[in-house]
Scaffold this motif. Structure first.
Motif, PDB file in Angstrom:
ATOM      1  N   UNK A 130     -26.259 -31.426  54.743  1.00  0.00           N
ATOM      2  CA  UNK A 130     -24.969 -32.031  54.693  1.00  0.00           C
ATOM      3  C   UNK A 130     -24.279 -31.641  53.229  1.00  0.00           C
ATOM      4  N   UNK A 183     -23.433 -27.854  52.832  1.00  0.00           N
ATOM      5  CA  UNK A 183     -22.503 -27.462  53.662  1.00  0.00           C
ATOM      6  C   UNK A 183     -21.127 -28.105  53.802  1.00  0.00           C
ATOM      7  N   UNK A 237      -9.754 -31.322  54.210  1.00  0.00           N
ATOM      8  CA  UNK A 237     -10.102 -32.636  55.019  1.00  0.00           C
ATOM      9  C   UNK A 237     -11.463 -32.818  54.917  1.00  0.00           C
ATOM     10  N   UNK A 238     -12.103 -33.965  54.663  1.00  0.00           N
ATOM     11  CA  UNK A 238     -13.417 -34.134  54.622  1.00  0.00           C
ATOM     12  C   UNK A 238     -13.909 -34.234  56.047  1.00  0.00           C
ATOM     13  N   UNK A 239     -12.886 -34.568  57.303  1.00  0.00           N
ATOM     14  CA  UNK A 239     -13.522 -34.420  58.637  1.00  0.00           C
ATOM     15  C   UNK A 239     -14.022 -35.911  59.101  1.00  0.00           C
ATOM     16  N   UNK A 273     -11.282 -26.015  69.851  1.00  0.00           N
ATOM     17  CA  UNK A 273     -12.527 -25.759  69.066  1.00  0.00           C
ATOM     18  C   UNK A 273     -13.589 -25.788  70.066  1.00  0.00           C
ATOM     19  N   UNK A 307     -27.503 -35.084  61.119  1.00  0.00           N
ATOM     20  CA  UNK A 307     -26.548 -35.206  60.181  1.00  0.00           C
ATOM     21  C   UNK A 307     -25.372 -34.777  60.583  1.00  0.00           C
ATOM     22  N   UNK A 308     -23.963 -34.927  59.834  1.00  0.00           N
ATOM     23  CA  UNK A 308     -22.900 -34.315  59.969  1.00  0.00           C
ATOM     24  C   UNK A 308     -22.615 -33.225  59.147  1.00  0.00           C
ATOM     25  N   UNK A 309     -22.949 -31.909  59.463  1.00  0.00           N
ATOM     26  CA  UNK A 309     -22.792 -31.026  58.479  1.00  0.00           C
ATOM     27  C   UNK A 309     -21.353 -30.298  58.367  1.00  0.00           C
ATOM     28  N   UNK A 310     -20.876 -29.865  57.448  1.00  0.00           N
ATOM     29  CA  UNK A 310     -19.684 -29.088  57.431  1.00  0.00           C
ATOM     30  C   UNK A 310     -18.463 -29.984  56.836  1.00  0.00           C
ATOM     31  N   UNK A 311     -17.458 -29.724  56.742  1.00  0.00           N
ATOM     32  CA  UNK A 311     -16.481 -30.661  56.653  1.00  0.00           C
ATOM     33  C   UNK A 311     -15.096 -30.188  57.512  1.00  0.00           C
ATOM     34  N   UNK A 312     -14.029 -31.224  57.203  1.00  0.00           N
ATOM     35  CA  UNK A 312     -12.851 -31.071  58.054  1.00  0.00           C
ATOM     36  C   UNK A 312     -13.207 -30.611  59.629  1.00  0.00           C
ATOM     37  N   UNK A 313     -12.217 -29.938  60.241  1.00  0.00           N
ATOM     38  CA  UNK A 313     -12.541 -29.690  61.642  1.00  0.00           C
ATOM     39  C   UNK A 313     -13.899 -29.019  61.773  1.00  0.00           C
ATOM     40  N   UNK A 314     -14.393 -28.523  60.796  1.00  0.00           N
ATOM     41  CA  UNK A 314     -15.618 -27.642  61.232  1.00  0.00           C
ATOM     42  C   UNK A 314     -16.866 -28.661  61.311  1.00  0.00           C
ATOM     43  N   UNK A 315     -16.722 -29.898  61.004  1.00  0.00           N
ATOM     44  CA  UNK A 315     -17.905 -30.735  61.049  1.00  0.00           C
ATOM     45  C   UNK A 315     -18.776 -30.729  62.283  1.00  0.00           C
ATOM     46  N   UNK A 321     -25.642 -32.149  63.694  1.00  0.00           N
ATOM     47  CA  UNK A 321     -26.782 -31.100  63.877  1.00  0.00           C
ATOM     48  C   UNK A 321     -28.028 -31.780  63.090  1.00  0.00           C
ATOM     49  N   UNK A 373     -17.109 -36.345  69.351  1.00  0.00           N
ATOM     50  CA  UNK A 373     -15.836 -36.869  68.855  1.00  0.00           C
ATOM     51  C   UNK A 373     -16.078 -37.373  67.286  1.00  0.00           C
ATOM     52  N   UNK A 374     -17.268 -36.953  66.623  1.00  0.00           N
ATOM     53  CA  UNK A 374     -17.692 -37.233  65.382  1.00  0.00           C
ATOM     54  C   UNK A 374     -17.611 -38.778  64.728  1.00  0.00           C
TER      55      UNK A 374
END
Ligand SMILES: Cc1cc2nc3c(=O)[nH]c(=O)nc-3n(C[C@H](O)[C@H](O)[C@H](O)COP(=O)(O)O)c2cc1C
Ligand code: SF4
Ligand code: FES
Lengths: 787, 421, 157
Positions: free
Chosen positions: C61, C64, B342-344, A128, A166-174, A177, A147-148
């Protein structure tokens, strides 16, 4: 209490502790990334998985509460298998760029990967890539490395008081930002760099300048605000490369404000003064120390002999060390002048005679975090004292009520329960209202001076909040201390504190404000409050110009209450001697510039606002010909053949002040003034517009003024002339338009800004900034016109 | 026994209207418990006797869950209904709020009375807007008729119920993610403990149940726990709605007694697509291991029987697959789902679901390697049991199930770079 | 920024939650804003943040995280096809193919005239009606056949 066993070792821990707490108590290290002792538990990295007897699966140590009789294995096969599994997941998308990563050598991921990682990756898919974020001049990003763990996000929410990341998005795409393209502007932002366990957030000013392992760590103490944060200064080849926190739970915990962290850039400024300089026939010339000091000694002697020692005044900043300030006053008093002061931004000294000791916080910093109610008078606390503000933020989170009496209503990033936002001329009245309401509430006699005061609901609410609190604090901030009626504010605060049972605190403006008083760098008392005859205070020395001035570390045009008056006094003087680390505006008015060492180049002591004396050694050698100021003052003392100037070291100077140990300092701290009398509480009559001046966070002292990265932050931006929208309209000025701001015979051109929270007849124009150094008093009348 | 508990009024025109519900005795049980002040312990006892197990997937005994609520806690407490079904194969709760919303409302109100709760929320899957709107209408009807609100039936019992719409996140079906979502945050599950019963919505004690769970309550109150239990079998009380999708002639929801043979259910759903043969069944929604036809045909539809076959009843979501299905392709799609959903927040799931998907995608597209199958098994074991919520396990289980029963198909793909079906 | 009607709807949502928990209405507020404006620009997000007293990044957050919010403009009709396992078994592939060829776009694309956006969706909790799609997050069309798809497309002017 619960008894548990970890790796075969017994430990007793408090109820509600986690396995991680218990392991730390035993000194057992459990690998982790997201866990941080000062942040909420996220349990998201899963690195801390351990085996717990009877649990069907490994549990995260950071989030698992202990239960009596629990048995934990941190090194068992199942624990290690789980930890290795997590490490593999963390590494599959992490770039293997340690050789070019700024975190290299101090990276938790790198360290742990050595122990837990596999030699070869089983991951053959594409890695990624995450775009970098522009967070401003202080934090560099390399988001692919993230590493989130969300420590940075939690820091903002929980410690900084503002969610900028913040941590935007979700899953692997977090992705971590900011909102759209915003920068991170918290005055505590640099802590995110420390918190980031990998190289995703690194120091921008430090970037690529050195490798972590090349640096030597040296202990020091921050010279800026009243906190006295403990620093680890990182040095290579006699140069300061970086500053990080040195943990001290009682003072700065594990944090630093950005000012403490990044101001080191000012130490390496091109403006450093590295050679003594003399002005001859209007020309500045470099010279040797001998020449310069003889010139100074002769000049001062001549003025003393011809005009009397009282014609000599000494002004210092409270960012100077205890030893320097002590020797300055000793020298001055030795040559016969009591004119010595460090309170160059104060304007009301009527209280001096009534003071019983050095003004201080009135309690420890740790206790401040435990208050149930606090009243802050005159301070934008998060800018004046970022980490003290953080302590109060935690107190409020724990249920404390914060009240504010102030002319400005900036967001303090903490919920303010009650506030009275009034013009400077109404501050005394506002506080009188609080006192009156409190007296009525507590059924004590309402002082006659307050009879005519009418109490507003906000004042009554503040009084009620203080009277309820078991542990309350009344705190006088920088703005209160600079206010032209500080004496009355102080007396009112003292009365409010007395009646409500609160502690009274004076927030020391600078790292050594308390130390400066204890050192006797005040006209009304000698060291530790000893009687020392009389002398002029800072305002008197400038209002009634002296023939000679000795300036210690001060840039008087930026550090004084009324720069116009101060510069005029300097210009009129026959001899101005500036002991300074920088070539500054003194070039225009001084006669001699003596290069002295900043805090990193000398031994010294600061006594912070809670009365804690903290000494530090030089971390590098003085630049060029610069010398520690205490040595310069010692030589001057010798040149005058003064007694008691035979010191061999600064430690000896220190010993002379702290002869009876650091405890004696506390005894000399006292906020109670004697013989208090409440004066007229009616709002002062004002004509025209009132200036509200605070010193911007990155303009407070000579070092930070020269820290380029901090100057490029939002807080470092040029100040504007800020007004209520109604006033803007009256002046027919648009928000953002340029205006001419005048005081006395000085003027400057600034951008008008709108802030509807400001009282109507006020203009907020910062002090301490070159843009406003031509103006008059911090709270004087001011004129604004369309440019 | 079909349609005994929940879909009993489904044949009525506009069965979702309050009037239809009242015509079948609706809200009588709420009125009874509230006005007669039936002791909460008695209600919980009946629920325990009924052996009602949570219909949301985990099958946790409902009576026991209710007894965890601190009944004498004086502060705010909340009741939350989980209508966020979005797991591939699930679609029963949508029909409950579309066709019998008042029974859910009544069930929740009785639960609220039992646990001393004044405010409840129903979290509804984002994609079923029309069902959401219908539920909002039902709430309005119930409020207007005095079944929701303050001082119901002239007593001091108050219960206000609101709908909260999700907006496209499967993970919000996980109960703590759901709570975060109601709080206006990302739906990232919380680490437990603390459990919702002590630290739930807004940090207050909270009970969360599935739609079907709540909707079963009025029946239990009316007929007693024993009668409900007897609709099913011991430890598996009541009827259960099975959602049958995939290769059947008549997909849909079927409410039948627990313990009904799978063969009967398949028949109700019109049997396998004409001209085709049953290959495999995912009996409880995409998260549970697949069960090959031969085994499935011998099972009865209840928690215990399916667990014995190495899978789970889950939410009763039965995905039927005939012999045309390539198991690699089917798994690829499911793995993509978990990767996407997955919430991530936690490492094994965030990183592991992508890894699983990519490897399966490669195998499906003819780029598999011999070592991939062991790698998949190993990666799933590094996810299972190491995450904050069960989505990690949910992502691992289908892979493990497929590899267990259909490893040969995967091997064929790797070796021949193509599909065997 | 938002119409009085939308604000009234948001206020109604806020009223569902306890005092001091306005943030709970953020999902609904974003949905309502998106219904009015078609998608969620950063200005819209900031407006919602201000309206609910949230940090803008906290709103981002949320926006998205949930799939049904659009952070970039979409066509007048957004068609989200469920392609998950049950729907695929029941024919989602051919419905998707049909839609793609009728609209001349792939998943994640918008027709040149700005009328249609095609998206691939995850399970909508309605598998019994598969294959199915969702129009503009609201209207669910199930038990699709090519003919039925054509009929629906014809309705969407
Ligand atoms: C990833 C995930 C998704 C879930 N989705 C749902 C769901 O859509 N509906 C539901 O009722 N429960 C769902 N659950 C289970 C809930 O967490 C919870 O156990 C359930 O709502 C409790 O209700 P019950 O006891 O009545 O079953 C899910 C759990 C996980 C881990
Ligand atoms: S298992 Fe997956 S969905 Fe659950 S908390 Fe962890 S990352 Fe989120
Ligand atoms: S340190 Fe425990 S999960 Fe990260």
């Amino acid at each position: 209490m619960a008894n548990i066993e970890i790796d075969g070792r017994q430990v007793e821990v408090k109820d509600g502790s986690t396995v991680m707490d218990a392991a730390r108590q035993l000194g057992i290290y459990i690998p982790h990334f997201c866990y941080h002792k000062k942040l909420s538990i996220a349990a998201n990295c899963r690195m801390c998985l351990v085996q717990v007897e009877k649990a069907p699966k490994p549990l995260p140590a950071c989030a698992t509460p202990v239960t009596d009789g629990m048995k934990v294995f941190t090194q068992s096969e199942s624990a290690i298998r789980a930890q290795k599994g997590v490490m593999e997941f963390l590494l599959i998308n992490h770039p293997l760029d340690c050789p070019i990563c700024d975190q290299g050598g101090e990276c938790q991921l790198q360290d742990l990967a050595v122990g837990y990682g596999n030699a070869a990756s089983r991951y053959h898919e594409e890695k990624r890539v995450v775009s970098n974020k522009e967070l401003g001049p202080l934090i560099a990003t390399d988001m692919t490395r993230c590493i989130q763990c969300t420590r940075c996000v939690r820091f903002g929410q929980e410690i900084g008081g503002i969610m900028e990341l913040g941590q935007a998005g979700r899953g692997e795409h977090v992705e971590i930002m900011p909102f759209v393209e915003r920068t991170v502007n918290s005055e505590l932002s640099g802590n995110m760099i420390d918190l980031c366990p990998v190289g995703a957030l690194t120091s921008k000013p430090f970037r690529y300048s050195a490798r972590a392992w090349e640096l030597t760590r040296r202990a020091s103490v921050s010279p800026h605000d009243g906190l006295g944060a403990n620093l680890a200064v990182q040095v290579k080849a006699n140069r300061v490369y970086r500053v990080v926190p040195r943990e001290n739970e009682d003072v700065n915990e594990c944090w630093l404000s950005d000012k403490d962290r990044f101001s080191y850039e000012g130490l390496n400024s091109a403006q450093r003064l590295t050679q003594p300089m003399l002005k001859r026939h209007g020309e500045w010339q470099e010279c040797d120390w001998q020449t310069a000091l003889e010139y100074v000694a002769n000049g001062l002697k001549r003025i003393r002999d011809d005009h009397g020692a009282a014609q000599i005044g000494a002004l210092a900043t409270p960012h100077s060390t205890l030893e320097e300030l002590y020797l300055l006053q000793k020298f001055m008093r030795g040559i016969g002048s009591g004119n010595v002061d460090h309170r160059t931004r104060q304007s009301d000294f009527r209280l001096d005679a009534a003071l019983q000791g050095a003004p201080w916080l009135g309690q420890s910093i740790v206790e401040l975090q435990e208050v149930k109610s606090a009243l802050v008078i005159g301070s934008t606390l998060r800018k004046d004292h970022p980490l003290l503000a953080q302590r109060l933020r935690q107190a409020v989170k724990a249920g404390a009520e914060l009240s504010l009496v102030n002319p400005v209503d900036d967001d303090l990033l903490v919920s303010v329960a009650n506030k009275l936002i009034v013009a400077p001329s109404n501050l005394v009245n506002a506080l009188s209202q609080v006192l009156k309401a409190l007296a009525e509430l507590e059924r004590t006699e309402v002082p006659t001076a307050l009879a005519g005061i009418s109490v507003t609901p906000a004042a009554a609410a503040i009084a009620a909040s203080l009277s309820r609190g078991e542990k309350a604090a009344v705190l006088l901030g920088n703005l209160a201390q600079h206010h032209p009626r500080y004496s009355e504010l102080h007396i009112l605060a003292q009365e409010i504190a007395r009646i409500s049972g609160a502690s009274l605190g004076v927030l020391g403006e600078a790292a050594n404000s308390v130390g400066a008083c204890l050192a006797g760098a005040v006209p009304y008392a000698g060291p530790l409050g000893r009687d020392a005859g009389t002398g002029m205070n800072a305002a008197e020395m400038l209002a009634t110009p002296r023939l000679a001035y000795v300036l210690l570390n001060t840039e008087i045009e930026l550090d004084s209450h009324d720069p116009q008056q101060a510069v005029r006094a300097m210009e009129q003087a026959e001899l101005v001697v500036a002991l300074s680390a920088y070539r500054h505006q003194a070039l225009n008015y001084a006669d001699v510039l003596l290069p002295v060492a900043p805090f990193t180049e000398t031994f010294g002591t600061f006594v912070n606002t809670e009365g804690r004396a903290q000494s530090f050694n030089a971390v590098v050698k003085p630049q060029g010909e610069a010398r520690p100021a205490w040595k310069v003052l010692r030589v001057l003392g010798n040149m005058f053949n003064l007694n008691g100037f035979g010191y061999n070291s600064a430690e000896e100077v220190r010993a002379e002040i702290i002869a009876r140990g650091a405890m004696s300092l506390h005894e000399a701290c006292n906020n109670q003034s004697r013989n208090i009398q409440l004066g007229d509480a009616a709002p002062a009559a004002v004509s025209g517009l009132q200036r509200i001046a605070e010193v911007p966070i990155y303009q407070a002292d000579a070092v930070v003024r020269r820290a380029d990265s901090l100057q490029r932050t939002v807080d470092g931006a040029a100040p504007g002339a800020v007004m209520n929208g109604v006033l803007l309209q009256q002046l027919q000025v648009e928000d953002g338009e340029m205006v001419v701001v005048r005081q006395g015979d000085g003027s400057t051109v600034m951008r008008a800004r709108r802030d509807d929270a400001l009282p109507l007849d006020c203009v907020r124009v910062a002090a301490g900034h070159p843009l406003t150094a031509t103006l008059g008093p911090m709270f004087g009348e001011i004129v604004v016109e369309k440019a | 026994m079909a349609n005994e508990v929940i879909f009993h009024s489904i044949h009525q025109p506009e069965s979702w209207k309050l009037s239809s519900y009242l015509a079948t005795g609706g809200y009588e049980m709420l009125k009874k418990v509230v006005t007669e002040k039936v002791p909460p312990e008695e209600i919980i006892n009946q629920v325990k006797i009924s052996a009602l197990r949570g219909r949301g997937g985990a099958g946790f005994p409902t009576g026991l869950k209710w007894s965890f609520m601190p009944r004498h806690f004086q502060g705010d407490k909340y009741l939350v209904c989980n209508t966020d079904e979005g797991e591939p194969g699930t679609f029963k709760d949508r029909d409950i709020i579309r066709f019998n919303p008042h029974q859910l409302i009544e069930g929740m109100a009785i639960a609220a009375y039992t646990m001393g709760v004044k405010v409840g929320y129903n979290y509804i899957h984002g994609e079923i807007w029309e069902a959401y709107e219908r539920f909002e209408e039902a709430l309005e009807e119930a409020r207007a008729a005095g079944f929701l609100g303050d001082n119901l039936f002239g007593t001091d019992f108050c219960f206000n119920l609101h709908a909260h719409q999700g907006y496209g996140a499967y993970v919000c079906g996980e109960e703590t993610a759901l709570l975060e979502s109601i709080e206006g945050k990302k739906g990232q599950p919380r680490f437990k403990p603390p459990f919702p019963a002590s630290f739930g919505l807004y940090g207050k004690p909270t009970t969360i149940n599935n739609t079907e769970t709540f909707a079963s309550i009025p029946y239990i109150i009316r007929h007693g726990g024993q009668k409900f239990l007897e609709l099913g079998k011991p430890n598996n009380g009541g009827t259960k709605i099975f959602s049958v999708s995939g290769h059947v002639n008549k997909p849909g929801n079927f409410e039948i007694g627990m313990g009904t043979p799978f063969a009967e259910l398949l028949e109700m759903a019109g049997g396998v697509r004409s001209g085709h043969k049953l290959k495999a069944v995912i009996p409880g929604g995409s998260s549970v291991p697949v069960v090959p036809a031969e085994i499935m045909m011998d099972l009865t539809m209840d928690y215990d029987s399916i667990a014995k076959a190495g899978s789970m009843l889950g939410a009763g979501s039965v995905i039927v697959m005939d012999e045309t299905v390539c198991m690699v392709k089917a798994l690829e799609r499911l793995s993509y789902f978990y990767f996407e959903e997955s919430c991530g927040q936690c490492t094994p799931c965030r990183e592991g679901t992508g890894w699983l998907y990519r490897v399966i995608h490669r195998i499906e597209h003819g780029q598999g390697r011999a070592e991939d199958l062991d790698l998949l098994a190993n990666v799933t074991s590094n996810i299972s049991g190491r995450t904050i919520c069960a989505l990690g396990d949910a992502a691992a289980m289908p892979v493990q199930g497929m590899l267990k029963h259909y490893r040969n198909e995967f091997e064929y793909h790797v070796e021949h770079k193509k599909c065997m079906v | 920024m938002l119409s009085p009607e939308s604000l009234a709807k948001i206020d109604k949502e806020i009223a569902k939650y306890p005092a001091g928990q306005k943030q709970s209405a953020v999902m609904a507020a974003l949905r309502i804003a998106q219904d009015e404006l078609g998608w969620l620009s950063s200005d819209t997000l900031e407006f919602v943040a201000g309206y609910l007293g949230m940090a803008p990044v906290a709103v981002y957050e949320v926006a998205s995280f949930y799939n049904m919010y659009e952070l970039a403009p979409v066509g007048k009709y957004k068609i989200t096809v469920c392609t998950n396992l049950s729907c695929t078994l029941m024919g989602a592939d051919s419905i998707s193919a049909h839609l793609k060829s009728r609209l001349g776009i792939g998943f994640g694309e918008t027709t040149a005239d700005g009328r249609f956006t095609l998206k691939e969706g995850e399970c909508m909790g309605a598998c019994g009606d598969g294959p199915l799609f969702l129009v503009n997050n609201k209207r669910m069309c199930g038990c699709l056949s090519s003919e039925k798809v054509d009929q629906i497309l014809a309705e969407l002017k």
